[in-house]
Design a protein around this motif. Structure first.
Motif, short mmCIF file in Angstrom:
data_model
loop_
_atom_site.label_atom_id
_atom_site.label_comp_id
_atom_site.label_asym_id
_atom_site.label_seq_id
_atom_site.Cartn_x
_atom_site.Cartn_y
_atom_site.Cartn_z
N GLY A 222 18.65 -18.70 1.99
CA GLY A 222 19.26 -19.28 3.09
C GLY A 222 18.77 -20.37 3.34
O GLY A 222 19.26 -21.65 3.79
N MET A 223 17.42 -20.68 2.67
CA MET A 223 16.95 -21.97 2.77
C MET A 223 17.57 -23.31 1.90
O MET A 223 17.32 -24.38 2.14
CB MET A 223 15.42 -21.89 2.79
CG MET A 223 14.67 -21.20 3.86
SD MET A 223 12.91 -20.85 3.21
CE MET A 223 12.30 -22.64 2.88
N LEU A 224 18.17 -22.79 0.82
CA LEU A 224 18.59 -23.49 -0.09
C LEU A 224 19.41 -24.63 0.49
O LEU A 224 19.53 -25.98 -0.08
CB LEU A 224 19.35 -22.78 -1.27
CG LEU A 224 18.54 -21.77 -2.13
CD1 LEU A 224 19.28 -20.95 -2.90
CD2 LEU A 224 17.37 -22.60 -2.84
N LYS A 225 20.26 -24.22 1.34
CA LYS A 225 21.14 -25.25 2.15
C LYS A 225 20.53 -26.35 2.70
O LYS A 225 20.91 -27.53 2.49
CB LYS A 225 22.02 -24.54 3.23
CG LYS A 225 23.19 -25.39 3.70
CD LYS A 225 23.88 -24.64 4.74
CE LYS A 225 25.10 -25.51 5.51
NZ LYS A 225 25.94 -24.67 6.37
N ALA A 226 19.33 -26.15 3.51
CA ALA A 226 18.71 -27.18 3.90
C ALA A 226 17.33 -26.70 4.45
O ALA A 226 16.97 -26.10 5.48
CB ALA A 226 19.28 -27.73 5.58
N PRO A 227 16.32 -26.86 3.53
CA PRO A 227 14.89 -26.26 3.56
C PRO A 227 14.30 -26.59 4.65
O PRO A 227 13.42 -25.76 5.40
CB PRO A 227 14.14 -26.97 2.36
CG PRO A 227 15.28 -27.26 1.41
CD PRO A 227 16.52 -27.69 2.20
N SER A 228 14.06 -27.97 5.21
CA SER A 228 13.45 -28.29 6.57
C SER A 228 14.23 -27.53 7.51
O SER A 228 13.35 -27.39 8.73
CB SER A 228 13.52 -29.86 6.68
OG SER A 228 14.82 -30.16 6.88
N LYS A 229 15.44 -27.38 7.76
CA LYS A 229 16.01 -26.74 8.82
C LYS A 229 15.71 -25.40 9.06
O LYS A 229 15.65 -24.91 10.12
CB LYS A 229 17.59 -27.25 8.80
CG LYS A 229 18.46 -26.61 10.06
CD LYS A 229 19.82 -27.10 9.75
CE LYS A 229 20.93 -26.48 11.06
NZ LYS A 229 22.07 -26.95 11.02
N TYR A 230 16.04 -24.54 7.75
CA TYR A 230 16.09 -23.12 7.72
C TYR A 230 14.52 -22.53 7.62
O TYR A 230 14.69 -21.25 7.27
CB TYR A 230 17.04 -22.55 6.90
CG TYR A 230 18.46 -23.00 7.27
CD1 TYR A 230 18.91 -22.48 8.70
CD2 TYR A 230 19.35 -23.83 6.69
CE1 TYR A 230 20.20 -22.68 9.10
CE2 TYR A 230 20.45 -24.08 7.08
CZ TYR A 230 20.86 -23.67 8.51
OH TYR A 230 22.30 -23.95 8.86
N ALA A 231 13.66 -23.37 7.16
CA ALA A 231 12.06 -22.79 6.87
C ALA A 231 11.74 -22.03 7.92
O ALA A 231 11.80 -22.70 9.11
CB ALA A 231 11.39 -23.87 6.44
N PRO A 232 11.20 -20.93 7.81
CA PRO A 232 10.82 -19.96 8.76
C PRO A 232 9.61 -20.28 9.43
O PRO A 232 9.29 -20.19 10.72
CB PRO A 232 10.28 -18.73 8.03
CG PRO A 232 10.40 -18.98 6.66
CD PRO A 232 11.10 -19.99 6.35
N ALA A 233 8.76 -21.42 8.88
CA ALA A 233 7.61 -21.95 9.54
C ALA A 233 7.99 -23.11 10.69
O ALA A 233 7.45 -23.51 11.21
CB ALA A 233 6.59 -22.73 8.44
N ASN A 234 9.39 -23.70 10.43
CA ASN A 234 10.01 -24.90 11.34
C ASN A 234 10.69 -24.15 12.23
O ASN A 234 10.44 -24.44 13.43
CB ASN A 234 10.61 -25.70 10.29
CG ASN A 234 9.76 -26.55 9.47
OD1 ASN A 234 8.92 -26.51 9.71
ND2 ASN A 234 10.64 -27.02 8.73
N ASN A 235 11.62 -23.08 12.15
CA ASN A 235 12.30 -22.54 13.02
C ASN A 235 12.59 -21.13 12.78
O ASN A 235 13.41 -20.69 12.07
CB ASN A 235 13.69 -23.10 13.01
CG ASN A 235 14.46 -22.99 14.38
OD1 ASN A 235 14.67 -21.76 14.84
ND2 ASN A 235 15.18 -24.12 15.01
N HIS A 236 11.80 -20.27 13.44
CA HIS A 236 11.90 -18.73 13.08
C HIS A 236 13.28 -18.20 13.52
O HIS A 236 13.87 -17.44 12.69
CB HIS A 236 10.77 -17.97 13.89
CG HIS A 236 10.74 -16.64 13.78
ND1 HIS A 236 11.69 -15.68 14.48
CD2 HIS A 236 10.11 -15.85 12.85
CE1 HIS A 236 11.28 -14.63 14.29
NE2 HIS A 236 10.20 -14.61 13.27
#
Length: 655
Positions: A222-236
């Motif tokens: 799921g992070m492949l689309k937008a790593p900074s947006k969907y990274a669990p460390a950024n937005n659980h």
């Protein structure tokens, strides 16, 4: 009667219409053919033009990234990683099947059918985006994404899109689908400086990629689309929501069942894995990275930095600060604390730069410049001891006025005649100022510089009371010189630096020490520092069964409070205050800072060296007549050279 032949009035016109239609159709096909020919020619020209500077696709195996710096503790455990991290170069068989399925389902469902560019995928994406009224799906294939990250810049231009498609087609002709997928998942960026699914799995989940669960695989995909947006460390929450979309896509493709989704459990720990290291509050590693230019003039390669930190001591120091600062804000209006621990060789074995690294990355142990208060009196009294005074010298505690400035004692009382030792233990201000004025402030400033205070100090009468600023690290380093017999052992954090292959780029030899305090002055000041804790301002730092030394420091209006103390094997400095320099509620160096110091040092004595106190009792009477701490000092000196404490005590007991 003559018969006449009937005319067929409209035959000619009908024939004319058919002829016209035929000519139009022929013309249409001719024009269409010409237009198609022109379009094909243009496409071929565009392809030829943009193919002229295509990279060599064999370079797909090359990977350029920013250098990474791995900071390790004294035992080789990873404390922190800085810069770009790349995971292992995984083989296709090492990548979990569920992860590959998740990536295909959400990113490129026809990956195993198309030849690099998926026309139907583009059409489908256009349709779904138009229906949704926004961009919900992209048309790029995994092969195109590999082409982009391996060879092209992220700029969104017509040229880049054409070259991306051309490179993708070439990649498909040269490499198998398995190889393309492997290369992509080893290379793709997944946020927080992590390149490749292996690095991401270690960072977000603390495990190797082979061990990830179905849900964790869905999160990575799921992070492949937008790593900074969907990274669990950024937005659980957003990361979990995206993972559910991936799981649904996998179900649509019949990779998993609805039952599998119900059984899948979201991972609990996703904010910090082992890849970034063991330090939860990396003030120390930040400091090490800041110091790196001192050791390496230029660097464009990955390096390993072996440091002096003891992870066990680090955890205990953090625990002592957190426990004592838990209610300090409400009770004492004290919001911040910092501490540093230095061993006999000058190695920084623990360092805490603040109460919470997540809230503030500012390092109060190394970067904050605060007033040391009465802890600065160490330099005043050492100057006196080096210039004819002794700990038994009689001085007068009485009012003093210098120009318009009159220092006052904390007790607001004056004791008259006192010996130097008592004046130091009770931290009498008037005596410190009188000594500084009679000896000469320049001498006091020189003593401070000789003992490691690097900050430039103004020649003011108030300097004797610690009115000039310095860092906690430098101040603690000065006390460690006293602890080590008067040798100028400077605090340091780096043991050696190597490249990834193990080649040594820097080695800290640090074996040349200069005597900066005479034996007589050093012995006397240690005696005076012990009295501070025995019957002076530092009573709260007393540890039963241990000989400890220290000095309190409290500034005007309670803006800063510190306690610097040591045993024969460890020096620890503690500061408490507020970042905005506001006053605390009567917090003094002998209070909260001394309590933090004691909590840490007591645990250290008990956990690391508690058996010594009992075992010393078994040593013969001749040994007992000597100073126990002198014996212990030799024990710790030998231990640091590799010998165990138990074996040393056993050997001495037999003697």
């Amino acid at each position: 009667m003559k018969m006449t032949k009937k005319k067929k009035p409209y035959k000619k016109k009908a024939s004319s219409k058919k002829s016209f239609k035929k000519r139009v159709i022929i013309l249409f096909f001719k024009v269409g053919f010409v237009i198609s020919l022109i379009c094909v020619s243009l496409i071929l020209l565009i392809i030829a033009y943009y193919s002229s500077d295509l990279p060599n696709i064999a370079q797909v195996y090359e990977f350029k990234k920013q250098p990474s710096f791995t900071v390790l503790d004294r035992n080789g455990r990873i404390l922190a990683n800085y810069g770009d991290l790349q995971g292992r170069d995984l083989k296709f068989e090492q990548i979990p099947k569920t992860l590959i399925q998740a990536v295909v389902a959400i990113e490129d469902r026809r990956f195993f059918e198309h030849q690099g560019v998926d026309v139907w995928g583009i059409i489908r994406a256009i349709y779904r985006n138009k229906k949704a009224g926004k961009v919900v799906q992209g048309g790029s294939t995994i092969t195109q994404q590999l082409a982009k990250i391996a060879f092209l810049t992220p700029e969104k231009t017509f040229k880049r899109k054409i070259q991306e498609a051309l490179i993708a087609i070439k990649l498909e002709k040269k490499y198998s689908k398995k190889e393309i997928m492997r290369l992509y998942l080893n290379r793709v960026y997944l946020g927080k400086g992590n390149f490749g699914v292996d690095a991401a799995a270690k960072f977000y989940f603390g495990k190797y990629i082979e061990k990830v669960s179905l849900y964790e695989a869905a999160i990575l995909a799921g992070m492949l689309k937008a790593p900074s947006k969907y990274a669990p460390a950024n937005n659980h929450e957003l990361s979990i929501k995206r993972a559910k979309q991936v799981l649904s896509a996998m179900e649509e493709e019949n990779y998993i069942t609805h039952t599998d989704i119900k059984k899948a459990i979201p991972p609990l720990i996703m904010e910090r894995g082992n890849a970034r290291g063991a330090l939860q509050n990396p003030y120390f590693s930040d400091y090490v990275i800041e110091q790196l230019p001192l050791y390496l003039t230029a660097n464009n390669q990955d390096v390993k930095i072996y440091t002096t930190l003891d992870l066990n001591l680090q955890k205990r120091l953090e625990e002592a600060i957190l426990e004592n600062m838990k209610n300090a804000k409400s009770k004492s209006n004290a919001s911040e604390a910092a501490a540093v621990a230095i061993n006999r060789r000058g190695e920084i074995v623990a360092l805490v730069g603040g109460v919470s690294y997540n809230k503030s990355q500012f390092n109060r142990a190394t970067s904050a410049k605060r007033q040391p208060g009465s802890a600065f009196k160490l330099f005043v009294y050492l100057t006196a001891l080096e210039n004819g005074y002794s700990k038994e010298s009689i001085v007068i505690d009485s009012p003093i006025k210098i120009n318009k400035w009159s220092p006052r004692n904390f007790s607001r009382q004056y004791l008259g005649e006192v010996i130097l030792e008592e004046a130091f233990a009770k931290s009498i201000n008037t005596v410190a100022v009188k000594l500084s004025e009679s000896l000469g402030r320049e001498k006091v400033i020189n003593t401070a510089g000789k003992l490691g205070i690097k900050d430039k100090m103004k020649n003011l009468p108030s300097i004797a009371l610690g009115s000039e600023v310095t860092s906690l690290l430098d101040l603690s380093g000065s006390y460690s010189i006293v602890a080590n017999g008067g040798y100028n052992i400077r605090p340091y954090a780096v043991l050696k630096i190597t490249d990834r292959s193990g080649k040594v780029l820097y080695l800290n030899k640090n074996n040349s020490y200069k005597k900066v305090i005479s034996d007589s002055a050093n012995q006397q000041i240690k005696h005076m520092l012990a009295k501070v804790i025995q019957n002076g301002t530092g009573k709260k730092a007393h540890i039963a069964g241990a000989e400890v030394f220290g000095k309190t420091g409290t500034t005007q209006d309670y803006r800063d409070a510190c306690f610097i103390g040591f045993t024969d094997y460890l020096t620890v400095g503690v500061w408490v205050g507020n970042d905005d320099n506001t006053s605390m509620k009567r917090v003094m160096g002998g209070g909260l800072p001394a309590e933090i110091w004691k909590d840490f040092m007591k645990k250290n004595v008990e956990k690391n060296h508690g058996t010594i106190w009992k075992k010393v009792e078994n040593i013969g009477n001749e040994k007992k007549s000597n100073s126990i701490m002198n014996f212990l000092s030799s024990v710790f000196n030998k231990k640091e050279k590799g010998e165990t404490i138990d074996s040393i005590i056993e050997k001495n007991t037999k003697k």
